[in-house]
Design an enzyme around this catalytic site. Structure first.
Site, PDB file in Angstrom:
ATOM      1  N   CYS A   1       0.774   3.284   3.200  1.00 34.23           N
ATOM      2  CA  CYS A   1       1.529   2.673   4.309  1.00 34.23           C
ATOM      3  C   CYS A   1       3.012   2.970   4.116  1.00 34.23           C
ATOM      4  O   CYS A   1       3.720   3.321   5.061  1.00 34.23           O
ATOM      5  CB  CYS A   1       1.322   1.157   4.335  1.00 34.23           C
ATOM      6  SG  CYS A   1      -0.390   0.665   4.577  1.00 34.23           S
TER       7      CYS A   1
ATOM      8  N   CYS B   1       0.836  -1.198   0.000  1.00 33.50           N
ATOM      9  CA  CYS B   1       0.000   0.000   0.000  1.00 33.50           C
ATOM     10  C   CYS B   1       0.881   1.262   0.000  1.00 33.50           C
ATOM     11  O   CYS B   1       1.698   1.453   0.909  1.00 33.50           O
ATOM     12  CB  CYS B   1      -0.896  -0.019   1.236  1.00 33.50           C
ATOM     13  SG  CYS B   1      -1.574   1.591   1.632  1.00 33.50           S
TER      14      CYS B   1
END
Ligand code: SF4
Length: 460
Positions: A383, A380
């Protein structure tokens, strides 16, 4: 996607920040974090409203105190009128505009809070366009320590030609040391370029962008059919954070997105712009020496980069937003996408929770100490964008009585995380208080270390 910008600034440009001096003596003065232009290019309109001068690697002010700071998480007073700009709409409006017009618009809108990312290749065209606008501009570059000698010489030539100082960003010495000592100098040939690029390029870039509100890249649609075919001329950066922090705090301009490589070269020749001598040796795309090679006539330029890896995924992380994930795989959690990514939030100050570990933590009515846990997926981009601040948070909180942990919540853990851990999207940050079973979800998109620390301190 809309992006908020302040419409006025309390600090106008000072004369010293936008020096008009162009003597060679001046150019020898180190000016990292500022810029200057030769007389012939600097057309400064001091009546224009601009933000205060900040270095390209400006870090937001940090508060090292772990004392409760409830006041610091209350809504800030709004003292300036805020304009909301729709950059998707602007991208449509500018889609047929020339690179010069797009560059002019970018510099006009962001003044000293925008900088050109220069790789040392044909993106020198961006610097030429910036010069042609007559506006002041800044240029930064990532010195990975692994560039070709020709590229360093080219940087020097560009500085002299344009009368500018390039604001170089360097990797963190401790991180490079750890990587090279543990895995050697050429680990990328064995386990992929992502890890080395993360240390030598992505993190320094992230630091640079944290001092800006916008950046300008030389991305073009024709550069990589797999990853760049839909690059817009302007967009809210899908991966990196700007000065204000949080997703959506940075705008990315790609003035040559719609130009093809041949036209860039025609432009460089017509304007007699200096070019990297590696181009005459067959190099088209230029990056680090061990990871770039010349291409043969007819070969695509990206075939000269990371040639030992999958042709469709050749992004070093600087433009990771171009990589499309298989969204159904993410949502279904079938694990296919996740397998190819190196884990993130790698720090000795962080606890890695297994499924059993987080189940136990969630079950406890009272805990010995409070915990903050990030639910994440290594693929991600959001993230990845908060990795540095979360690791810094863990280091700040080490020994403070607050445990900092991570739980990988994609793949087969996703259903559990959705049902039991309030997972909405990645990353989700939860605080498990000492005397209450129910975790408290962090509701802000500001994921810088100070904001996370304020959240912890308000609840611990
Ligand atoms: Fe490391 Fe190669 Fe990436 Fe440069 S391009 S940072 S040498 S992996």
């Amino acid at each position: 996607m809309a992006f908020a910008v302040t419409s006025s600034s309390s600090a106008a440009i000072s004369g010293s920040s936008f020096s008009r001096s162009s003597s060679s003596a001046d150019l020898k003065v180190p000016q990292i974090g500022s810029f200057r232009l030769a007389d012939r290019y600097a057309t400064v309109n001091l009546s224009q409203k601009r933000c205060a001068v900040k270095p390209v690697n400006a870090e937001p002010k940090r508060n090292d105190s772990l004392l409760p700071q409830a006041a610091s998480i209350s809504a800030p007073e709004v003292s300036e009128k805020v304009e909301v700009e729709d950059f998707e709409q602007l991208a449509k409006e500018l889609d047929n505009a020339s690179p010069l017009e797009i560059m002019d618009k970018a510099l006009e809108k962001f003044g000293n809070d925008i900088a050109i990312a220069f790789s040392g290749a044909e993106d020198v065209a961006l610097i030429e366009y910036a010069k042609l606008t007559g506006r002041p501009f800044r240029v930064f570059s990532l010195d990975t320590g692994r560039l070709n000698p020709e590229t360093y010489r080219f940087f020097d030539e560009v500085e002299k030609h344009y009368g500018i100082r390039i604001e170089y960003m360097f990797p963190d010495a401790v991180e490079v040391q750890a990587l090279v000592r543990s895995k050697g100098l050429f680990s990328f040939y064995e386990d992929g370029h992502q890890e080395c690029c993360r240390v030598r390029k992505v993190r320094p870039l992230r630091r640079a962008l944290k001092g800006l509100r916008a950046w300008i890249t030389g991305q073009r649609k024709d550069q990589s059919p797999g990853t760049r075919s839909e690059v817009p001329v302007v967009q809210v950066d899908p991966v990196f954070e700007g000065l204000e922090g949080g997703v959506g705090s940075l705008v990315k301009w790609n003035p040559v997105a719609n130009v093809d490589g041949t036209d860039i070269w025609n432009f460089l020749r017509a304007m007699n712009v200096p070019v990297n001598s590696l181009h005459s040796q067959g190099f088209v795309s230029i990056g680090c020496e061990p990871c770039t090679r010349p291409v043969l006539p007819g070969q695509h330029e990206r075939e000269g980069r990371w040639w030992w890896e999958d042709a469709k995924a050749k992004e070093c992380g600087l433009h990771k937003g171009n990589l499309k994930q298989n969204s159904s795989a993410q949502l279904n959690g079938n694990g296919n996408v996740t397998a190819a990514h190196t884990d993130i939030f790698d720090s000795q100050s962080l606890v890695t929770l297994s499924r059993a570990g987080i189940e136990n933590l969630a079950r406890l009515e009272s805990r010995k100490e409070p915990w903050i846990v990030v639910l994440y997926a290594p693929w991600c981009p959001y993230c990845q964008a908060m990795e540095e601040s979360y690791v810094a948070l863990a280091e700040k909180l080490a020994g403070s009585g607050v445990k900092v942990a991570k739980f990988r919540a994609d793949g087969e853990q996703k259903e559990y995380a959705l049902k039991e851990l309030q997972l909405g999207s990645f990353p989700t940050v939860l605080f498990f208080p000492k005397h209450s079973a129910k975790p408290i979800k962090y509701g802000s998109e500001k994921r810088d270390v100070d904001s996370l620390l304020a959240f912890v301190n308000a609840l611990r």
